[in-house]
Design an enzyme around this catalytic site. Structure first.
Site, mmCIF file in Angstrom:
data_model
loop_
_atom_site.group_PDB
_atom_site.id
_atom_site.type_symbol
_atom_site.label_atom_id
_atom_site.label_comp_id
_atom_site.label_asym_id
_atom_site.label_seq_id
_atom_site.Cartn_x
_atom_site.Cartn_y
_atom_site.Cartn_z
ATOM 1 N N ARG A 100 -3.190 8.020 4.329
ATOM 2 C CA ARG A 100 -2.983 7.715 2.917
ATOM 3 C C ARG A 100 -4.279 7.588 2.144
ATOM 4 O O ARG A 100 -4.257 7.476 0.932
ATOM 5 C CB ARG A 100 -2.185 6.426 2.758
ATOM 6 C CG ARG A 100 -0.748 6.618 3.151
ATOM 7 C CD ARG A 100 0.106 5.537 2.625
ATOM 8 N NE ARG A 100 1.488 5.812 3.003
ATOM 9 C CZ ARG A 100 2.487 5.055 2.688
ATOM 10 N NH1 ARG A 100 2.304 3.971 1.982
ATOM 11 N NH2 ARG A 100 3.701 5.365 3.062
ATOM 12 N N ARG B 118 3.364 1.271 -5.927
ATOM 13 C CA ARG B 118 3.223 2.280 -4.870
ATOM 14 C C ARG B 118 2.903 3.656 -5.450
ATOM 15 O O ARG B 118 2.111 4.404 -4.871
ATOM 16 C CB ARG B 118 4.501 2.332 -4.024
ATOM 17 C CG ARG B 118 4.657 1.078 -3.161
ATOM 18 C CD ARG B 118 6.007 0.984 -2.504
ATOM 19 N NE ARG B 118 6.204 2.083 -1.569
ATOM 20 C CZ ARG B 118 7.387 2.579 -1.268
ATOM 21 N NH1 ARG B 118 8.487 2.103 -1.827
ATOM 22 N NH2 ARG B 118 7.498 3.561 -0.404
ATOM 23 N N ARG C 271 17.553 4.593 -3.330
ATOM 24 C CA ARG C 271 17.308 4.280 -1.914
ATOM 25 C C ARG C 271 17.298 2.771 -1.685
ATOM 26 O O ARG C 271 17.816 2.285 -0.688
ATOM 27 C CB ARG C 271 15.974 4.897 -1.458
ATOM 28 C CG ARG C 271 15.653 4.623 -0.004
ATOM 29 C CD ARG C 271 14.456 5.389 0.454
ATOM 30 N NE ARG C 271 13.220 4.729 0.068
ATOM 31 C CZ ARG C 271 12.012 5.210 0.329
ATOM 32 N NH1 ARG C 271 11.870 6.372 0.945
ATOM 33 N NH2 ARG C 271 10.936 4.557 -0.034
ATOM 34 N N ARG D 3 16.054 -2.123 0.918
ATOM 35 C CA ARG D 3 14.644 -2.248 1.282
ATOM 36 C C ARG D 3 13.927 -3.151 0.289
ATOM 37 O O ARG D 3 13.922 -2.896 -0.910
ATOM 38 C CB ARG D 3 13.982 -0.865 1.313
ATOM 39 C CG ARG D 3 14.337 -0.116 2.563
ATOM 40 C CD ARG D 3 13.740 1.258 2.649
ATOM 41 N NE ARG D 3 12.332 1.320 2.371
ATOM 42 C CZ ARG D 3 11.582 2.374 2.628
ATOM 43 N NH1 ARG D 3 12.122 3.442 3.189
ATOM 44 N NH2 ARG D 3 10.310 2.388 2.333
#
Length: 192
Positions: free
Chosen positions: A87, A143, A126, A132
């Site tokens: 990343r 993010r 999601r 989550r």
């Protein structure tokens, strides 16, 4: 083959990796899942969880410890798919050094592109389906910001190696996979 998937959160990396692992019979290494999996295992896991839950990247040295340990497992000797790793430029360089020490390298980088509005929509959906904690409006924004400032520059690093292939992640999952399969087959042909 060792393949890196690069794309913002919600681009479909996990979905496509699962399909590609079946095709290539190599493991799918999702660092997000590996890091989330350490959450309850140790003090280190709780530290990592603090980064993830805040929408931040875990420090490179922690991520590399987890990835290096996984790469030593026998199922990774013939290759793997990296999902969510590297990343940062530092992680990419550390991965290249680790692989080179075993006479290996990253063979292909797949860049899954999806617009920001579509990403936010996918991530919120999601979050409700998978429950989550790291997919809420605040952490999604953080993010995405981290991806575009820290991860997107990896594309230039890998372009310098001539191994980046662009994939339109806005298409249907089947169409995206067809693009990916074509890139993998072309890379295999080139290596033979």
């Amino acid at each position: 083959m060792r393949i890196v998937f690069i794309g913002p959160p919600g681009a479909g990396k996990g979905t496509q990796c699962k399909r590609l692992t079946q095709m290539l019979d190599i493991p799918h290494l999702s660092t997000g899942e590996m890091l989330r999996g350490t959450r309850k295992q140790s003090a280190l896991g709780r530290i990592v969880a603090g980064y993830i839950d805040g929408g931040r990247l875990a420090p490179d040295y922690l991520v590399m410890r987890i990835v290096n340990k996984r790469l030593l497992e026998s199922d990774c000797h013939g290759g793997c798919l990296f999902d969510g790793f590297p990343r940062t430029l530092n992680q990419a360089q550390m991965l290249d050094e680790q692989l080179a020490s075993k006479n290996n390298r990253v063979d292909l980088v797949l860049d899954l592109s999806v617009g920001q509005e579509e990403l936010v929509s996918r991530l919120l959906k999601r979050a409700s389906i998978e429950n989550r904690a790291d997919d809420n409006a605040e952490t999604i924004s953080a993010r995405l910001r981290v991806f575009f400032t820290q991860t997107a520059p990896l594309l230039d690093y890998y372009k310098g190696q001539g191994i980046v292939r662009h994939i339109d992640g806005t298409r249907s999952p089947d169409e995206v996979f067809a693009q990916i399969r074509s890139c993998v087959q072309a890379t295999k042909t080139k290596q033979s």
